[in-house]
Design an enzyme around this catalytic site. Structure first.
Site, PDB file in Angstrom:
ATOM      1  N   GLU A 199       0.802  -1.239   0.000  1.00 24.18           N
ATOM      2  CA  GLU A 199       0.000   0.000   0.000  1.00 24.18           C
ATOM      3  C   GLU A 199       0.835   1.289   0.000  1.00 24.18           C
ATOM      4  O   GLU A 199       0.688   2.135   0.886  1.00 24.18           O
ATOM      5  CB  GLU A 199      -0.954  -0.007   1.203  1.00 24.18           C
ATOM      6  CG  GLU A 199      -1.855  -1.231   1.237  1.00 24.18           C
ATOM      7  CD  GLU A 199      -2.796  -1.256   2.435  1.00 24.18           C
ATOM      8  OE1 GLU A 199      -2.655  -0.419   3.335  1.00 24.18           O
ATOM      9  OE2 GLU A 199      -3.687  -2.119   2.451  1.00 24.18           O
ATOM     10  N   ASN A 240       2.205  -5.085  -3.263  1.00 23.13           N
ATOM     11  CA  ASN A 240       0.812  -5.433  -2.945  1.00 23.13           C
ATOM     12  C   ASN A 240       0.012  -4.164  -2.632  1.00 23.13           C
ATOM     13  O   ASN A 240       0.468  -3.296  -1.893  1.00 23.13           O
ATOM     14  CB  ASN A 240       0.828  -6.340  -1.694  1.00 23.13           C
ATOM     15  CG  ASN A 240      -0.469  -7.060  -1.431  1.00 23.13           C
ATOM     16  OD1 ASN A 240      -1.017  -7.684  -2.337  1.00 23.13           O
ATOM     17  ND2 ASN A 240      -0.982  -6.990  -0.207  1.00 23.13           N
ATOM     18  N   HIS A 276     -10.058  -6.247  -2.285  1.00 27.75           N
ATOM     19  CA  HIS A 276     -11.183  -6.020  -1.377  1.00 27.75           C
ATOM     20  C   HIS A 276     -12.217  -5.262  -2.226  1.00 27.75           C
ATOM     21  O   HIS A 276     -12.315  -4.037  -2.174  1.00 27.75           O
ATOM     22  CB  HIS A 276     -10.744  -5.203  -0.160  1.00 27.75           C
ATOM     23  CG  HIS A 276      -9.707  -5.907   0.648  1.00 27.75           C
ATOM     24  ND1 HIS A 276      -9.982  -7.069   1.353  1.00 27.75           N
ATOM     25  CD2 HIS A 276      -8.392  -5.660   0.845  1.00 27.75           C
ATOM     26  CE1 HIS A 276      -8.868  -7.480   1.956  1.00 27.75           C
ATOM     27  NE2 HIS A 276      -7.895  -6.641   1.658  1.00 27.75           N
ATOM     28  N   GLU A 305      -5.957 -10.889  -1.440  1.00 32.90           N
ATOM     29  CA  GLU A 305      -6.814 -10.663  -0.262  1.00 32.90           C
ATOM     30  C   GLU A 305      -8.297 -10.576  -0.652  1.00 32.90           C
ATOM     31  O   GLU A 305      -9.035  -9.732  -0.143  1.00 32.90           O
ATOM     32  CB  GLU A 305      -6.398  -9.372   0.454  1.00 32.90           C
ATOM     33  CG  GLU A 305      -4.920  -9.326   0.811  1.00 32.90           C
ATOM     34  CD  GLU A 305      -4.509  -8.110   1.630  1.00 32.90           C
ATOM     35  OE1 GLU A 305      -5.396  -7.396   2.150  1.00 32.90           O
ATOM     36  OE2 GLU A 305      -3.293  -7.869   1.743  1.00 32.90           O
ATOM     37  N   ASP A 307     -12.084 -10.506  -1.008  1.00 29.65           N
ATOM     38  CA  ASP A 307     -13.363 -10.649  -0.302  1.00 29.65           C
ATOM     39  C   ASP A 307     -14.381  -9.776  -1.024  1.00 29.65           C
ATOM     40  O   ASP A 307     -14.023  -8.792  -1.675  1.00 29.65           O
ATOM     41  CB  ASP A 307     -13.291 -10.344   1.203  1.00 29.65           C
ATOM     42  CG  ASP A 307     -12.548  -9.074   1.567  1.00 29.65           C
ATOM     43  OD1 ASP A 307     -12.530  -8.127   0.759  1.00 29.65           O
ATOM     44  OD2 ASP A 307     -11.999  -9.011   2.687  1.00 29.65           O
TER      45      ASP A 307
HETATM   46  C1  XIL Z   1      -6.145  -6.603   8.211  1.00 31.87           C
HETATM   47  C2  XIL Z   1      -6.402  -7.764   9.141  1.00 31.87           C
HETATM   48  O1  XIL Z   1      -7.248  -8.695   8.489  1.00 31.87           O
HETATM   49  C3  XIL Z   1      -7.059  -7.252  10.401  1.00 31.87           C
HETATM   50  O2  XIL Z   1      -7.231  -8.309  11.325  1.00 31.87           O
HETATM   51  C4  XIL Z   1      -6.211  -6.146  11.023  1.00 31.87           C
HETATM   52  O3  XIL Z   1      -6.893  -5.578  12.115  1.00 31.87           O
HETATM   53  C5  XIL Z   1      -5.926  -5.069  10.001  1.00 31.87           C
HETATM   54  O4  XIL Z   1      -5.341  -5.630   8.858  1.00 31.87           O
HETATM   55  N1  XIL Z   1      -4.930  -4.910   3.603  1.00 31.87           N
HETATM   56  C6  XIL Z   1      -3.886  -5.693   4.037  1.00 31.87           C
HETATM   57  C7  XIL Z   1      -4.090  -6.575   5.207  1.00 31.87           C
HETATM   58  O5  XIL Z   1      -2.841  -5.750   3.398  1.00 31.87           O
HETATM   59  O6  XIL Z   1      -2.916  -6.733   5.952  1.00 31.87           O
HETATM   60  C8  XIL Z   1      -5.202  -6.080   6.091  1.00 31.87           C
HETATM   61  O7  XIL Z   1      -5.421  -7.061   7.103  1.00 31.87           O
HETATM   62  C9  XIL Z   1      -6.442  -5.829   5.278  1.00 31.87           C
HETATM   63  C10 XIL Z   1      -6.180  -4.742   4.270  1.00 31.87           C
END
Ligand code: XIL
Length: 410
Positions: A199, A240, A276, A305, A307
């Site tokens: 990020e 990422n 996401h 990641e 969802d």
């Molecule tokens: C999130 C975790 O799932 C949570 O449990 C934590 O509180 C915050 O981080 N992007 C990412 C992940 O790269 O590391 C994040 O994970 C979600 C967003």
């Protein structure tokens, strides 16, 4: 649910980024029983998926192994150590999750316990026990571990000692390189891949004004990649980020950085698309061209990641409670199944086999999703994952199976 309170920084990041998104699809309003949706969908599609593999044609998800359907890693993010819902605990949730992992996944990502402050809590202290235990579990079950993440701005994950580190530019650089090299070195030979930097960009494509950027300039990114390669020459090194599958300014900035790295021989092997995403954003066309742009450069594409929440409180058109789906209806479950399938299909269409780094879902069951606290301040519900709260596969699970086996996305 969360190990640590969410940082204002990450929340504001999410807020600002999600404000750009389109309105959430209205969805149906009929009430329904999620488990009956799951059952009817599973009997319809798992036999399709099974028939295209060597598995039996039973309609139960036990007969269908998701990862066997793919020739790239199929992963899931997990809680570990003593986190709530840890997979390492010998309680009901731990046992149920391990059964799901061992049946359906061949890669894990630690949702939290391999982030900066966990692994490097004090300048002279590294803590690898929990990550090593997770890795031992994975190894014992023939599962790989995608390592996440060496450098991330998120306030709760930058160790306090690093925030307070006093030293000139040279001392900062030395401390920073040691962080990356020690951690990457510890896991060298045991993990196939790293999210090296997480990020680094704002939504408008400018570089995020992180502590690392403030102390080292934007060169902190290439420094991390070079140090990681030095410490672990075998691992695939990924950049990422989220909101880069829509072809927007942030995507373009990421591509420009990748082109610059390639031109200057900075080691990078792939781009992790967090994904996401939402039901209606980004479009499948945009997702495909974003993947293709990375693949065209000879880099791997990894969905890191995934969802897919139903409710999108950050869309401009969202107006609680008018657009809020309080019930996970059959209709919504079916639409989510199609969305998962469409995304998997887009991945297969846009990324050649040798550049598929894998597909990871960010969590096992709906109630453990990070999104409920991140998007809803723990006030509202959502159902973004592949398994329901009883650990039963949802239609979304069969959507992934359909996508992996080139079935039509219905
Ligand atoms: C999130 C975790 O799932 C949570 O449990 C934590 O509180 C915050 O981080 N992007 C990412 C992940 O790269 O590391 C994040 O994970 C979600 C967003």
């Amino acid at each position: 649910m969360q190990l640590s309170p969410r940082s204002p920084l990450l929340l504001s990041t999410l807020l600002s980024s999600f404000l750009f998104l389109g309105a959430c699809g209205g969805g149906g309003s009929s009430s329904g029983n999620p488990s009956s949706a799951s059952a009817s969908s599973s009997s319809q599609t798992s036999s399709e998926a099974s028939s295209s593999s060597d598995r039996s044609s039973s309609s139960s998800s036990e007969a269908l192994s998701l990862h066997i359907l793919a020739d790239f890693p199929i992963g899931v993010a997990v809680s570990a150590a003593n986190e709530p819902s840890s997979i390492m605990q010998d309680n009901e949730a731990g046992i149920a999750q391990r059964a799901i992992i061992e049946a359906h996944f061949d890669q894990l990502t630690a949702g939290n316990i391999m982030k900066m402050s966990y692994l490097h809590p004090a300048q002279d202290t590294y803590f690898f026990d929990d990550a090593d235990a997770l890795l031992d579990y994975a190894d014992a079950n023939g599962i790989s571990l995608h390592a996440h993440t060496l450098v991330w701005h998120s306030d709760y994950q930058v160790p306090d000692w690093m925030k307070n580190f006093e030293g000139d530019a040279a001392a900062w650089l030395a401390m920073y390189k040691e962080h990356v090299e020690t951690i990457a070195g510890h896991f060298a030979g045991r993990v196939p891949s790293w999210d090296v930097v997480n990020e680094a960009f704002n939504e408008d494509g400018t570089y995020r004004n992180s502590l690392f950027n403030q102390k080292l300039g934007t060169a902190y990114i290439e420094t991390a990649f070079a140090s990681a390669r030095e410490a672990d020459p075998q691992a695939d090194l990924y950049y990422n980020d989220f909101n880069i599958s829509n072809g927007g300014a942030k995507f373009q900035a990421m591509i420009n950085m990748v082109d610059d790295f390639i031109a200057r021989d900075i080691p990078i092997d792939g781009v992790g698309f967090q994904m996401h995403v939402f039901m209606d954003w980004p479009s499948i066309d945009a997702i495909k061209s974003s993947f293709a742009a990375v693949a065209e450069r000879g880099l791997k594409v990894k969905i890191t990641e995934l969802d897919i929440p139903i409710n999108n409180p950050y869309s401009p058109g969202y107006n609680y409670p008018d657009n809020y789906e309080a019930t996970f209806t059959d209709e919504l479950a079916a639409a989510q199944k199609k969305r998962y399938c469409d995304i998997v299909t887009a991945y297969l269409d846009a990324v050649p086999a040798d550049l598929r780094g894998g597909l990871t879902v960010w969590g096992i069951r709906d109630s453990d999703t990070w999104l409920i606290s991140a998007l809803f301040d723990d006030n509202h519900e959502d159902w973004p994952l592949l398994f329901d709260n009883n650990f039963d596969p949802k239609p979304a699970f069969y959507g992934v199976a359909d996508g992996l086996t080139n079935q039509p996305c219905l």
